[in-house]
Design an enzyme around this catalytic site. Sequence first.
Site, PDB file in Angstrom:
ATOM      1  N   SER A   1       0.814  -1.213   0.000  1.00 41.59           N
ATOM      2  CA  SER A   1       0.000   0.000   0.000  1.00 41.59           C
ATOM      3  C   SER A   1       0.852   1.269   0.000  1.00 41.59           C
ATOM      4  O   SER A   1       0.456   2.280  -0.571  1.00 41.59           O
ATOM      5  CB  SER A   1      -0.952   0.006   1.194  1.00 41.59           C
ATOM      6  OG  SER A   1      -0.264  -0.202   2.403  1.00 41.59           O
TER       7      SER A   1
ATOM      8  N   HIS B   1       1.749   4.792   4.718  1.00 38.95           N
ATOM      9  CA  HIS B   1       0.980   5.399   3.640  1.00 38.95           C
ATOM     10  C   HIS B   1       1.453   6.821   3.364  1.00 38.95           C
ATOM     11  O   HIS B   1       1.627   7.230   2.215  1.00 38.95           O
ATOM     12  CB  HIS B   1      -0.504   5.408   3.997  1.00 38.95           C
ATOM     13  CG  HIS B   1      -1.100   4.036   4.067  1.00 38.95           C
ATOM     14  ND1 HIS B   1      -2.297   3.788   4.709  1.00 38.95           N
ATOM     15  CD2 HIS B   1      -0.678   2.839   3.583  1.00 38.95           C
ATOM     16  CE1 HIS B   1      -2.586   2.498   4.607  1.00 38.95           C
ATOM     17  NE2 HIS B   1      -1.615   1.903   3.927  1.00 38.95           N
TER      18      HIS B   1
END
Length: 237
Positions: free
Chosen positions: A140, A193
């Site tokens: 991610s 992230h």
Amino acid sequence: MRLSFFNGDEISSDSRDAGKSLTRTSRNDIFGKRQWTNILLAVNVLAYLAQTVSDGNLLFWGAKINSLISEGQLWRLATSSFLHANIGHLMVNCYSLNSVGPTVENICGPKRYLAIYITSAIASSAMSYWFCKAPAVGASGAIFGLVGSFALFSLRHRGIIKGIEGDLQQIGRVIVLNMAIGLLSQGIDNWGHVGGLLGGAAVSWFLGPALEIDSVSRSGRKMLTDKAPIFRLFKNR
């Protein structure tokens, strides 16, 4: 060079060389322009299968584990991005990569695309290393780097390229989905992230594309030139 968007609009060039003129054309099948996205999807799936076969040993060998990174196992900053905590984690990241990857690959071309993906993965792991003590895995962070790259591209070219609002909505959904998974799932952290997003935007600022209007044809088509900072750096040497 071909720039393809979720909504089907494209910008294409008759030459592979940077700096050549670009004009808007009709939509072609983007599946022929997503080679590295397909390869990365396959690598993530195969890595998960290898994790399963190794009874989780591969997960331990390659995960972001701060104490082992501090001991010098720096490869974990990269390998952790190809491993996943569970099948749901893998499926969400494959969906996200499949949603964002082809667009960025078409915009940037294969070399810049890979540079953005790998740099974002490492930046994600580095941010997680500094701000999150828990072990972490997952693609991610690299995917957020692709999101950051496309967001920068959109900001750079607002007013030049129209019709990308739908693309921004699509990547917005990817962000929300991954942030939600990060909050609810073990082994994933949102610091990674953030690191991936910033890393992808930073490397894209340097590598481009950074298109500028060079001229306008009689038919009204804009002729664009890529003037990314990296080209200026090599030009000055």
